[in-house]
Design a protein around this motif. Structure first.
Motif, PDB file in Angstrom:
ATOM      1  N   GLU A   5       0.829  -1.208   0.000  1.00  0.00           N
ATOM      2  CA  GLU A   5       0.000   0.000   0.000  1.00  0.00           C
ATOM      3  C   GLU A   5       0.864   1.260   0.000  1.00  0.00           C
ATOM      4  O   GLU A   5       0.557   2.240  -0.661  1.00  0.00           O
ATOM      5  N   LEU A   6       1.969   1.175   0.735  1.00  0.00           N
ATOM      6  CA  LEU A   6       2.850   2.329   0.811  1.00  0.00           C
ATOM      7  C   LEU A   6       3.408   2.685  -0.563  1.00  0.00           C
ATOM      8  O   LEU A   6       3.554   3.850  -0.905  1.00  0.00           O
ATOM      9  N   LEU A   7       3.687   1.628  -1.339  1.00  0.00           N
ATOM     10  CA  LEU A   7       4.183   1.877  -2.688  1.00  0.00           C
ATOM     11  C   LEU A   7       3.116   2.575  -3.520  1.00  0.00           C
ATOM     12  O   LEU A   7       3.415   3.462  -4.320  1.00  0.00           O
ATOM     13  N   GLU A   8       1.857   2.161  -3.321  1.00  0.00           N
ATOM     14  CA  GLU A   8       0.765   2.782  -4.068  1.00  0.00           C
ATOM     15  C   GLU A   8       0.634   4.256  -3.715  1.00  0.00           C
ATOM     16  O   GLU A   8       0.438   5.109  -4.583  1.00  0.00           O
ATOM     17  N   VAL A   9       0.740   4.538  -2.410  1.00  0.00           N
ATOM     18  CA  VAL A   9       0.598   5.922  -1.943  1.00  0.00           C
ATOM     19  C   VAL A   9       1.713   6.789  -2.531  1.00  0.00           C
ATOM     20  O   VAL A   9       1.460   7.857  -3.095  1.00  0.00           O
ATOM     21  N   ALA A  10       2.948   6.293  -2.414  1.00  0.00           N
ATOM     22  CA  ALA A  10       4.077   7.048  -2.963  1.00  0.00           C
ATOM     23  C   ALA A  10       3.933   7.181  -4.477  1.00  0.00           C
ATOM     24  O   ALA A  10       4.245   8.224  -5.054  1.00  0.00           O
ATOM     25  N   ALA A 125      12.267   8.905  -2.655  1.00  0.00           N
ATOM     26  CA  ALA A 125      13.037   8.557  -1.460  1.00  0.00           C
ATOM     27  C   ALA A 125      12.209   7.657  -0.551  1.00  0.00           C
ATOM     28  O   ALA A 125      12.728   6.676  -0.009  1.00  0.00           O
ATOM     29  N   SER A 126      10.914   7.955  -0.390  1.00  0.00           N
ATOM     30  CA  SER A 126      10.131   7.103   0.510  1.00  0.00           C
ATOM     31  C   SER A 126       9.970   5.707  -0.072  1.00  0.00           C
ATOM     32  O   SER A 126       9.944   4.721   0.665  1.00  0.00           O
ATOM     33  N   ILE A 127       9.899   5.607  -1.402  1.00  0.00           N
ATOM     34  CA  ILE A 127       9.830   4.280  -2.020  1.00  0.00           C
ATOM     35  C   ILE A 127      11.122   3.516  -1.752  1.00  0.00           C
ATOM     36  O   ILE A 127      11.113   2.350  -1.364  1.00  0.00           O
ATOM     37  N   ARG A 128      12.255   4.216  -1.935  1.00  0.00           N
ATOM     38  CA  ARG A 128      13.554   3.561  -1.752  1.00  0.00           C
ATOM     39  C   ARG A 128      13.713   3.070  -0.312  1.00  0.00           C
ATOM     40  O   ARG A 128      14.096   1.932  -0.072  1.00  0.00           O
ATOM     41  N   VAL A 129      13.364   3.951   0.630  1.00  0.00           N
ATOM     42  CA  VAL A 129      13.503   3.585   2.038  1.00  0.00           C
ATOM     43  C   VAL A 129      12.594   2.399   2.374  1.00  0.00           C
ATOM     44  O   VAL A 129      13.003   1.458   3.062  1.00  0.00           O
TER      45      VAL A 129
ATOM     46  N   LEU B  58       5.488   5.574 -16.425  1.00  0.00           N
ATOM     47  CA  LEU B  58       6.748   4.905 -16.101  1.00  0.00           C
ATOM     48  C   LEU B  58       6.796   4.480 -14.636  1.00  0.00           C
ATOM     49  O   LEU B  58       7.182   3.356 -14.313  1.00  0.00           O
ATOM     50  N   HIS B  59       6.366   5.374 -13.741  1.00  0.00           N
ATOM     51  CA  HIS B  59       6.482   5.038 -12.321  1.00  0.00           C
ATOM     52  C   HIS B  59       5.568   3.882 -11.940  1.00  0.00           C
ATOM     53  O   HIS B  59       5.892   3.086 -11.069  1.00  0.00           O
ATOM     54  N   GLN B  60       4.422   3.771 -12.645  1.00  0.00           N
ATOM     55  CA  GLN B  60       3.529   2.647 -12.345  1.00  0.00           C
ATOM     56  C   GLN B  60       4.178   1.327 -12.741  1.00  0.00           C
ATOM     57  O   GLN B  60       4.095   0.329 -12.020  1.00  0.00           O
ATOM     58  N   VAL B  61       4.809   1.333 -13.919  1.00  0.00           N
ATOM     59  CA  VAL B  61       5.499   0.128 -14.381  1.00  0.00           C
ATOM     60  C   VAL B  61       6.603  -0.245 -13.391  1.00  0.00           C
ATOM     61  O   VAL B  61       6.730  -1.395 -12.972  1.00  0.00           O
ATOM     62  N   GLN B  62       7.383   0.766 -13.004  1.00  0.00           N
ATOM     63  CA  GLN B  62       8.495   0.521 -12.085  1.00  0.00           C
ATOM     64  C   GLN B  62       8.004   0.014 -10.733  1.00  0.00           C
ATOM     65  O   GLN B  62       8.603  -0.871 -10.136  1.00  0.00           O
ATOM     66  N   LEU B  63       6.888   0.584 -10.267  1.00  0.00           N
ATOM     67  CA  LEU B  63       6.348   0.154  -8.974  1.00  0.00           C
ATOM     68  C   LEU B  63       5.882  -1.291  -9.043  1.00  0.00           C
ATOM     69  O   LEU B  63       6.081  -2.067  -8.115  1.00  0.00           O
ATOM     70  N   GLN B  64       5.248  -1.652 -10.174  1.00  0.00           N
ATOM     71  CA  GLN B  64       4.798  -3.035 -10.332  1.00  0.00           C
ATOM     72  C   GLN B  64       6.005  -3.968 -10.312  1.00  0.00           C
ATOM     73  O   GLN B  64       5.965  -5.048  -9.733  1.00  0.00           O
ATOM     74  N   MET B  65       7.096  -3.523 -10.931  1.00  0.00           N
ATOM     75  CA  MET B  65       8.314  -4.333 -10.928  1.00  0.00           C
ATOM     76  C   MET B  65       8.869  -4.447  -9.512  1.00  0.00           C
ATOM     77  O   MET B  65       9.348  -5.510  -9.119  1.00  0.00           O
ATOM     78  N   ALA B  66       8.793  -3.338  -8.760  1.00  0.00           N
ATOM     79  CA  ALA B  66       9.278  -3.359  -7.374  1.00  0.00           C
ATOM     80  C   ALA B  66       8.464  -4.354  -6.552  1.00  0.00           C
ATOM     81  O   ALA B  66       9.018  -5.117  -5.756  1.00  0.00           O
ATOM     82  N   LYS B  67       7.150  -4.373  -6.788  1.00  0.00           N
ATOM     83  CA  LYS B  67       6.286  -5.311  -6.065  1.00  0.00           C
ATOM     84  C   LYS B  67       6.682  -6.743  -6.392  1.00  0.00           C
ATOM     85  O   LYS B  67       6.811  -7.590  -5.504  1.00  0.00           O
ATOM     86  N   ALA B  68       6.856  -7.004  -7.693  1.00  0.00           N
ATOM     87  CA  ALA B  68       7.246  -8.343  -8.126  1.00  0.00           C
ATOM     88  C   ALA B  68       8.574  -8.727  -7.489  1.00  0.00           C
ATOM     89  O   ALA B  68       8.760  -9.858  -7.025  1.00  0.00           O
TER      90      ALA B  68
END
Lengths: 142, 94
Positions: A5-10, A125-129, B58-68
């Motif tokens: 969820e945090l990733l979604e928010v960021a 930064a919040s995503i990275r942390v 781009l950030h959505q794609v990257q976030l999905q990759m981060a989740k994976a």
């Protein structure tokens, strides 16, 4: 709260800042446009943000009230007066030879641009942390 | 994948070596495997859509990759722990 969820928010923050940057870019690009489809010179656009807060995620329900951000609207700045430039030969000049120029202040737009860019970086930064935290948490069982 | 599931898995993992007390740990592991695979598929699809048709951001794609990535790393940790437990048992002298 889901683990991502945090990733979604960021991510929503990244999206919102990106929209803000594109609107600022539009302002800069149109800083000297005296003719628009709506008529008159270009007017500065301002992005408005709004929090997405879900009722189900209140503290009372045992959840974290994590709310992302979304762009609630892009309004046109009618408050700031248009710049008046005297140029009788200009095709958009009025009867007295004054041309209305957009109410875009380049210095202001640059400051806003820096602001948007730094806010974007803050979200990154919040995503990275958060990712680092998750990965370190997984080391517990080692 | 919800946090409760992760917690129950973590609990099992920390107890590995002894017989897991949860009803069906294999099911939980298989669920996790499934989830990781789903996330990978989603990330792949998002990346492909973004590259081919410019859909999404781009950030959505990257976030999905981060989740994976996070899900897979977790799966890896669980798998390592299970293998370790198995080896531990197989080394036991009878």
């Amino acid at each position: 709260m889901g683990p991502f969820e945090l990733l979604e928010v960021a991510g929503s923050g990244l999206g919102a800042e990106r929209v803000r940057m594109s609107v600022i870019t539009q302002n800069i690009a149109n800083a000297n446009v005296t003719s628009t489809p709506e008529g008159g010179p270009f007017r500065r656009r301002i992005v408005q943000f709004q929090t997405i807060l879900q009722e189900s995620r209140r503290w009372a329900n045992g959840g974290v009230p994590a709310g992302g951000v979304r762009v609630s609207g892009i309004r046109t700045d009618h408050a700031t007066p248009l710049r008046k430039v005297r140029d009788p030969s200009h095709p958009h000049a009025d009867a007295d030879g004054w041309v209305s120029m957009p109410n875009v202040d380049l210095a202001m737009e640059m400051v806003d641009l820096m602001n948007a860019s730094k806010s974007y970086e803050a979200n990154l930064a919040s995503i990275r942390v958060y990712r680092e935290m998750m990965q370190q948490t997984m080391q517990i069982t080692r | 994948m919800d946090v409760a599931k992760i917690h129950s898995l973590l609990e099992q993992v920390s107890k590995s070596g002894t017989a897991p007390q949860r009803p069906d740990p294999t099911q939980a592991f298989s669920d996790l495997l499934h989830e990781a695979s789903e996330q990978q598929k989603k990330a792949g699809a998002a990346a492909e859509r973004f590259i081919t048709s410019g859909e999404g951001e781009l950030h959505q794609v990257q976030l999905q990759m981060a989740k994976a990535d996070i899900t897979f790393r977790f799966l890896l940790e669980v798998r390592n722990k299970l293998t370790e437990a198995y080896q531990e048992v197989s080394r036991m002298s009878v």
